[in-house]
Structure formats: C-alpha cells, structure tokens
Design a protein around this motif. Structure first.
Motif, PDB file in Angstrom:
ATOM      1  N   UNK A 414       0.794  -1.227   0.000  1.00  0.00           N
ATOM      2  CA  UNK A 414       0.000   0.000   0.000  1.00  0.00           C
ATOM      3  C   UNK A 414       0.833   1.288   0.000  1.00  0.00           C
ATOM      4  N   UNK A 415       1.863   1.428   0.862  1.00  0.00           N
ATOM      5  CA  UNK A 415       2.628   2.687   0.829  1.00  0.00           C
ATOM      6  C   UNK A 415       3.236   2.959  -0.548  1.00  0.00           C
ATOM      7  N   UNK A 416       3.726   1.895  -1.193  1.00  0.00           N
ATOM      8  CA  UNK A 416       4.318   2.031  -2.522  1.00  0.00           C
ATOM      9  C   UNK A 416       3.243   2.424  -3.538  1.00  0.00           C
ATOM     10  N   UNK A 417       2.125   1.722  -3.491  1.00  0.00           N
ATOM     11  CA  UNK A 417       1.024   1.974  -4.426  1.00  0.00           C
ATOM     12  C   UNK A 417       0.490   3.399  -4.269  1.00  0.00           C
ATOM     13  N   UNK A 418       0.306   3.825  -3.020  1.00  0.00           N
ATOM     14  CA  UNK A 418      -0.205   5.176  -2.765  1.00  0.00           C
ATOM     15  C   UNK A 418       0.726   6.233  -3.329  1.00  0.00           C
ATOM     16  N   UNK A 419       2.033   6.028  -3.156  1.00  0.00           N
ATOM     17  CA  UNK A 419       3.004   7.010  -3.636  1.00  0.00           C
ATOM     18  C   UNK A 419       2.979   7.124  -5.160  1.00  0.00           C
ATOM     19  N   UNK A 420       2.926   5.973  -5.840  1.00  0.00           N
ATOM     20  CA  UNK A 420       2.953   5.984  -7.307  1.00  0.00           C
ATOM     21  C   UNK A 420       1.679   6.583  -7.884  1.00  0.00           C
ATOM     22  N   UNK A 421       0.525   6.184  -7.342  1.00  0.00           N
ATOM     23  CA  UNK A 421      -0.740   6.619  -7.936  1.00  0.00           C
ATOM     24  C   UNK A 421      -1.169   8.017  -7.490  1.00  0.00           C
ATOM     25  N   UNK A 422      -0.403   8.610  -6.571  1.00  0.00           N
ATOM     26  CA  UNK A 422      -0.659  10.009  -6.224  1.00  0.00           C
ATOM     27  C   UNK A 422       0.197  10.952  -7.051  1.00  0.00           C
ATOM     28  N   UNK A 423       1.136  10.409  -7.809  1.00  0.00           N
ATOM     29  CA  UNK A 423       1.991  11.247  -8.660  1.00  0.00           C
ATOM     30  C   UNK A 423       1.179  11.804  -9.827  1.00  0.00           C
ATOM     31  N   UNK A 424       1.367  13.077 -10.118  1.00  0.00           N
ATOM     32  CA  UNK A 424       0.613  13.723 -11.196  1.00  0.00           C
ATOM     33  C   UNK A 424       1.402  13.798 -12.498  1.00  0.00           C
ATOM     34  N   UNK A 425       2.692  13.487 -12.428  1.00  0.00           N
ATOM     35  CA  UNK A 425       3.520  13.533 -13.639  1.00  0.00           C
ATOM     36  C   UNK A 425       4.667  12.542 -13.481  1.00  0.00           C
ATOM     37  N   UNK A 426       5.193  12.033 -14.599  1.00  0.00           N
ATOM     38  CA  UNK A 426       6.345  11.138 -14.506  1.00  0.00           C
ATOM     39  C   UNK A 426       7.533  11.840 -13.859  1.00  0.00           C
ATOM     40  N   UNK A 427       8.362  11.067 -13.162  1.00  0.00           N
ATOM     41  CA  UNK A 427       9.558  11.628 -12.556  1.00  0.00           C
ATOM     42  C   UNK A 427       9.864  11.014 -11.213  1.00  0.00           C
ATOM     43  N   UNK A 428      10.926  11.484 -10.606  1.00  0.00           N
ATOM     44  CA  UNK A 428      11.389  10.971  -9.319  1.00  0.00           C
ATOM     45  C   UNK A 428      10.483  11.463  -8.198  1.00  0.00           C
ATOM     46  N   UNK A 429      10.053  10.552  -7.325  1.00  0.00           N
ATOM     47  CA  UNK A 429       9.333  10.957  -6.110  1.00  0.00           C
ATOM     48  C   UNK A 429      10.390  11.446  -5.123  1.00  0.00           C
ATOM     49  N   UNK A 430      10.308  12.704  -4.681  1.00  0.00           N
ATOM     50  CA  UNK A 430      11.433  13.319  -3.954  1.00  0.00           C
ATOM     51  C   UNK A 430      11.542  12.925  -2.483  1.00  0.00           C
ATOM     52  N   UNK A 431      10.990  11.810  -2.087  1.00  0.00           N
ATOM     53  CA  UNK A 431      11.070  11.354  -0.697  1.00  0.00           C
ATOM     54  C   UNK A 431      11.170   9.832  -0.669  1.00  0.00           C
ATOM     55  N   UNK A 432      11.664   9.311   0.452  1.00  0.00           N
ATOM     56  CA  UNK A 432      11.697   7.867   0.619  1.00  0.00           C
ATOM     57  C   UNK A 432      10.302   7.357   0.937  1.00  0.00           C
ATOM     58  N   UNK A 433       9.986   6.170   0.477  1.00  0.00           N
ATOM     59  CA  UNK A 433       8.728   5.508   0.806  1.00  0.00           C
ATOM     60  C   UNK A 433       9.083   4.235   1.568  1.00  0.00           C
ATOM     61  N   UNK A 434       8.565   4.123   2.796  1.00  0.00           N
ATOM     62  CA  UNK A 434       8.885   2.962   3.632  1.00  0.00           C
ATOM     63  C   UNK A 434       7.756   1.946   3.583  1.00  0.00           C
ATOM     64  N   UNK A 435       8.108   0.675   3.425  1.00  0.00           N
ATOM     65  CA  UNK A 435       7.149  -0.424   3.495  1.00  0.00           C
ATOM     66  C   UNK A 435       7.752  -1.519   4.357  1.00  0.00           C
ATOM     67  N   UNK A 436       7.037  -2.628   4.484  1.00  0.00           N
ATOM     68  CA  UNK A 436       7.580  -3.724   5.288  1.00  0.00           C
ATOM     69  C   UNK A 436       8.826  -4.339   4.672  1.00  0.00           C
TER      70      UNK A 436
END
Length: 705
Positions: A414-436
C-alpha cells in the motif's frame, strides 16, 4: 517310461522358474527398487525427529490421507507440484506432533472442548472459521452457517466428516501453538542497562575523519592463495561454515523446438482463425473457444505484453490485427475500442534498500543509506545504474529498477502503491517511501491511467510434431552413447558448436528445479545416487521441452566440510586477509596528518569525513556501514587518531574530531519498548528455529520422492 518321468521333472522345474519370474516381475518394484531390501537398501526410514524414526509407510499413509481430503474437496486429482506440497504438509505435521507437542506437554498446554466450541461457534471465533464461513461477496461472517453445517454434519459423506475432524484438529494445534508462542513472547524482558545502551548508541554523536584503503583497491590477480591457506582458514572458522549435502553438475540441452513445418502449419491455421474472428457475431466467445491461452477481454496496459502495448496504439475499432509472434505463440487481436475503469494502471521503477535485520539501529542505517542514494539521484546520478548496483530487489535491479505496469488493486504494498498513484507527472518521487520490505526510492515512468482496451485475443502455441521430438531425442541419445567420461563430454561439446554447457552448483538433495529448468527432480535423484561418481555421465533425461545430458562434477557432504564446498568464499576471505596485511604493513609507522599518510601510501587510499553520526546509524561514504570502524572511532578521545586496523571491507586509520555525549535522561522507557517490541516480533521465528534445532531433525524424504 524313464524319459517321460525326466520330462515331467524338467517341466516342473520350468513351471517353478516361470512362477518365480512372474512373482518377481509383479513385486519387483518393491523388492528391487533403489530403496528396497534386495536393491541394496533395507532402510525404510524417511526421517528422524527428536530421536523418533518416521517410517515411509506411516509417512505415506499421512500423505494419502491429505490427498484424499484434497481431492474430495477439489473434485480433481493432484498435479505433481500439489503432491509435493502435501508431502511438505505431512512432514511438518510430524514435526508438530513430535517436536512441538513434547514442549507443549511439558508446560501442560491444552485446548479444551469448551475452548474449541468457543473458537468454532462461540464468542471468540478462530480466523480460520471466519475465513471458511464468510460470504464471498460481502465478506461478512455468518455464525448460523457454521451451526447449520455442524447440525447436518452426520448426514454428509464420510470424506467430508473426516475432513471436518481434521480441520478441528488443526484448530486445536493452531491455538496450542499460539498459546506457547504468546507465553514466550510475554516473557520477553529488556533490562534497563540494555535500554540505556541503545539510547546512548542512538544519541551520542561524533564527527570524524578517516583514511580508508578498500580491499578492492588491490588487484585480485596480484594475490596468490594456496590450498594450504584455505585449509588453515577453514579449520579456524569451521563453525561458520555449515555443511550441506549437495551436488554440482554440468549439462547440455537438446531443445524440442518446433520445426519450420510445424510453424507453417500453425501460421496457416491462425490466418484462417483471423477470418473467423473478423466475422464472428460474438467475438469474445469465438476467441475463448479457439485460444490455447486464456486471455482477458478487457486489458489495461498492465496486462499487455510489450509488443501489444506498442501495437495497440495503431489499432482501429473493429479491426483484426496480427498474427504477432511471441516466442512459440502466435496472437491475433480484434480491437473493440476503449472505456474507463475504476482500477488504474501505472509504470514505475524503484531502488529497494533493506535493513540487515529488524533492529532500530539497522533500520536507521538503511534509511541513511537510502537517503544518500536519493540525494545522488537528485544531484544528477543515473537512476538505472544505481538500481543495478544498489537495489535489494534482484528481479527489478537487472532491469534498472523497472517494475513495468501494475494496477492499484493491491498488486504492490500500500505505501508504494499510494506514492505511485498520487503522482501527477512522470519523474522521481522526492522522498523515501517505507514499506515492510524496506525503503523505496521511486521513479514514476508513466502516470496512472484507467483506460481499458477491449480486445478479443486468440493465442495459438506452436507444438512440436512427434517427428521433431524424435529428432531431438535421437541427437541426445547419439551424444550420450558416444561418451563415458567428463573428458569425452568436453571433447564432444567442443566438436558440436550448437551445444552450450550450463553449470548448476551446490544443488540440494530436495531440489526439484535446476537453474531455470523446472521438473528436474529425476536429474537431482540421479546425481545423489550412490553409484553416481564424480565425472560420471547421466542417461538422457526429458524435462519440459528439452532433453538433457549431465555430468556430475562435484559433491559436498554435510558431515565432512571441505575447502571445495566453499572455495570461492574462502578464497575471498583469505585473499582479503593477505591484502589487509600488505596494506597495514605499508601504512604502519606512517606519520603526519591523514592527508599526508594517504599521499605517501599512493593510489587507493581515500580520506573522507563523517559528520553527526552515531553508533546506531553510522554510515561511512565509501566504506558503508562498518561496525568495527565505528567502534574504534567512538572509543577514541577528541583529537585522537587510531592505529592502523582492519575493518569489514578494508583498512582504516580513524581520527575523532569531536564527540557529543548523549544527554542524561532518567526515563529509558521508549528505548526499552523499542527493543522489547523488536524481540517480540521475532519470537515466532526464533521459537521455531530453537525447537527444530533441539529436535535434531533428519529429513531423508529426498531419497524416496
């Protein structure tokens, strides 16, 4: 008269011989097999748990019971993979019955009938019951369904009654084991001194400079390692190298690839199907009836092959396209346009940084490393190159981190999915995303789309003809009949340019696969047979769509660890020891500041700084996490420089610039809780390992199946 009597005597002997032969023929598999008495092995013990031998007959009886229940519920026979899984279940059941139950009995742990009733239809329903009696559409549990089922249980077939009996038995075992683990979990205790030590490790900060000469700065080929040195190292570190029974082989394959005639016949068939698909009033039904491969009618980009993703851009509604070939399958598509869906798809790449363990200090170290990589990418470093060298996800790392298209339906955590599908444009997500799984550095390569493509697809796979199969076998048989030794194997391969030798090292006795070859069990069993000697050549084996000839190149014995079992690892260790001695000798007695020492040493010496680091999160730029270097540094006084010492991956001289001690506090509850929760989270794993180690389990199933 005498002659007639002689004939009668001889005929009696002949009848006896024939009778014995028939008996041996009928039971020969049992008497003459590899595990039979007459076959040279009267050992019918499939394993041993806590000193108790498990007979093959008892083991097979339990497997048969599991199989009967499974087939009664599923209404079909098991395939080989499912049967192997049931054997594992049967074996684990013996482990529970013998190794675990003895521990439960010592503590007097039981599950009463009243407790079982409460789990099945009372106030504290077991999760297994909740799952079994929930409405598949609403997910809501119906207690009345349980009660009605039990009321009618005696009217059901015997197989179902037996199945319920086994199910209740598993509920008892599950609850007893849960009690045992909770008992140990609740006994977890962290002393105040340990909590205080963790606090100090996290909050004492230091700034330091260090000279670092990595082992890789010395070329491997300049270091000669002898077998005697390897033997000495193994003798000194034998506890670190646990032996296992393995085999190593080299093999060649003779693939059963469709011939031109096979391909041409299928191509003509699929062209005819294309005309039928174009004219079919119900194209989805026509496609479903004629396709060798089940394919969805509505596809998102996440469901499509790379070839179809490109081709669909040119499709016009109502058109039939193809055939497109992917490996040995031809595809044709009838395009029906697009529509929007509630589920979206997107494409992303990631770099995964995992902690070495579940401790807070290890997680903190992983975060520091991930933040460092993210900073490099933000500064212009190549994402794909860093993914290939740094990501802990091997599947995507070799593709530069690419995960292809996926949907927001739980395909990713979920944390990974939420981060990707909240992006509005292609490119680097400027923060770390933590999952299990750890810390993710994510680059979105194609933002979310909820477009569904209606495509009626037919896939037809080219099947080799019998003549093609016979020809592949003929080549394999001709090859194996021309060789008897490894030398002859190598010579024949050298003569035949079409043959490529593959290697499979350290294959476990229980393995079913060999490299990418599935269903390679018979090859493994051959390699482990007593009469399979080093350099001996196998018969021809058939697996998947190929024939295989192997040669046995190595053996390892769990009870007799040898240098060859760990040669590469031992060579690296010894080589690094020699490198450390050479580097240390060159640095010994050097004077001046670190820069002067590095200059005198020459190429390979690095001088770097590390600021505001702690023992718990200390990360050195080039050396990474090196606990030896950190320990040395934090043991120095401000302004003091260490002697030359050997770290994890190189040689150091460390200088402590300054150190800020952790502020004095009275309450260490937070750190005590952290350590306790970390240990509690590992209780189940540690209990399992401890019980199994104590039981001294010997699993010989691979000799029978």
């Amino acid at each position: 008269m005498a002659l007639i009597n002689k004939i009668r005597e001889k005929s009696g002997i002949a009848v006896t011989v024939i009778a014995i032969s028939l008996i041996l023929f009928m039971i020969g598999g049992d008497l003459m097999g590899p595990n039979s008495m007459l076959g040279g092995n009267n050992n019918q013990v499939v394993g041993e748990i806590a000193g108790k031998e498990i007979n093959i007959k008892d083991f097979q009886g339990r497997v048969d019971g599991f199989r009967q229940n499974y087939e009664a519920q599923s209404g079909r026979s098991l395939n080989e993979g499912e049967l192997a899984s049931l054997r594992d279940q049967a074996w684990n059941q013996f482990v529970v019955d013998i190794a675990y139950k003895s521990q439960f009995d010592k503590l007097g742990l039981t599950v009463t009938d009243d407790e079982l009733y409460d789990m099945v239809q009372g106030n504290h329903i077991s999760p297994s019951i909740l799952q079994a009696f929930s409405d598949p559409t609403t997910g809501k549990f119906d207690k009345n369904a349980v009660i009605n089922y039990l009321k009618n249980l005696k009217t059901l077939p015997i197989e179902q009654q037996k199945s319920w009996e086994n199910f209740e038995k598993s509920l008892r075992e599950e609850r007893t084991r849960s009690k045992y683990e909770n008992l140990l979990r609740l006994s977890t205790y962290t002393p105040k001194a340990q909590a205080e030590k963790e606090y100090v490790a996290q909050n004492t900060k230091a700034n330091l400079r260090y000279l670092y000469v990595p082992y890789f700065s010395v070329v491997d080929t300049t270091i000669k390692v002898t077998d005697a040195q390897l033997e000495d190292y193994l003798s000194a570190h034998r506890k670190e190298y646990k032996g296992t029974d393995t085999r190593s082989i080299e093999y060649v394959t003779f693939p059963v690839q469709p011939a031109k005639d096979d391909s041409a016949a299928l191509y003509a068939e699929i062209k005819e199907l294309a005309r039928g698909l174009a004219a079919a009033p119900n194209d989805s039904a026509f496609a479903s009836m004629n396709s060798d491969i089940p394919l969805p009618i509505n596809m998102s980009l996440a469901n499509m092959s790379d070839q179809l993703k490109e081709a669909v851009k040119t499709f016009v509604p109502g058109g039939v396209y193809g055939p497109y070939r992917e490996e040995n399958t031809y595809y044709i598509y009838k395009y029906g346009g697009t529509r929007s869906d509630t589920v979206s798809s997107a494409r992303a790449s990631h770099i995964l940084i995992r902690a070495e363990n579940q401790s807070d200090s290890a997680k903190a170290a992983a975060r520091v490393r991930a933040e460092g990589i993210l900073a490099q990418i933000k500064a212009g470093a190549n994402f794909e190159a860093l993914a290939a060298t740094s990501s802990a996800d091997p599947g995507s790392a070799q593709r530069g981190g690419d995960l292809d298209y996926f949907q927001n339906n739980g395909a990713m955590v979920k944390p990974f999915e939420d981060a990707v599908f909240s992006a509005t444009a292609p490119g680097l997500i400027p923060r770390l995303v933590e999952s299990q799984f750890g810390f993710h550095i994510i680059k979105v390569t194609d933002t979310k789309s909820n477009t569904l493509y209606r495509i009626a697809a037919i896939g037809k796979t080219i099947a080799p003809s019998q003549a093609t199969r016979d020809e592949a076998y003929r080549k394999a048989d001709e090859f194996v009949n021309s060789i008897k030794t490894k030398e002859q194997f190598d010579a024949e391969v050298k003569k035949n340019k079409n043959l490529i030798v593959a290697t499979a090292n350290r294959i476990p006795e229980s393995s079913t696969n060999i490299n990418a070859i599935k269903n390679g069990r018979e090859i493994v069993r051959w390699a482990f047979k007593d009469d399979s000697k080093i350099n001996s050549v196998s018969p021809v084996f058939e697996t998947e769509e190929q024939y295989i000839v192997a040669v046995l190149t190595g053996k390892s014995d769990a009870k007799d660890v040898k240098v060859n079992d760990f040669r590469d690892e031992l060579t690296t260790k010894v080589r690094n020891q020699i490198k450390a001695e050479q580097i240390t000798a060159k640095l010994k007695g050097a004077t001046g500041d670190l820069d002067a020492i590095a200059k005198k040493y020459g190429a390979g010496a690095l001088v770097e700084s590390a600021n505001d680091i702690s023992l718990a999160t200390g990360f050195l730029t080039s050396a990474g996490f090196d606990p030896i270097a950190l320990g040395k540094a934090f043991g120095l006084k401000a302004g003091q420089k260490s002697d030359v010492f050997t770290g994890e991956n190189g040689v150091f001289i460390v200088e402590l610039l300054n150190k800020t001690e952790a502020p004095k506090i009275a309450d260490f509850t937070q750190y005590k809780t952290q350590l306790t929760q970390s240990l509690e989270g590992r209780t189940s794993y540690l209990v399992n390992e401890a019980i199994r180690d104590n039981a001294k389990i010997e699993d010989n199933r691979a000799k029978f199946f």
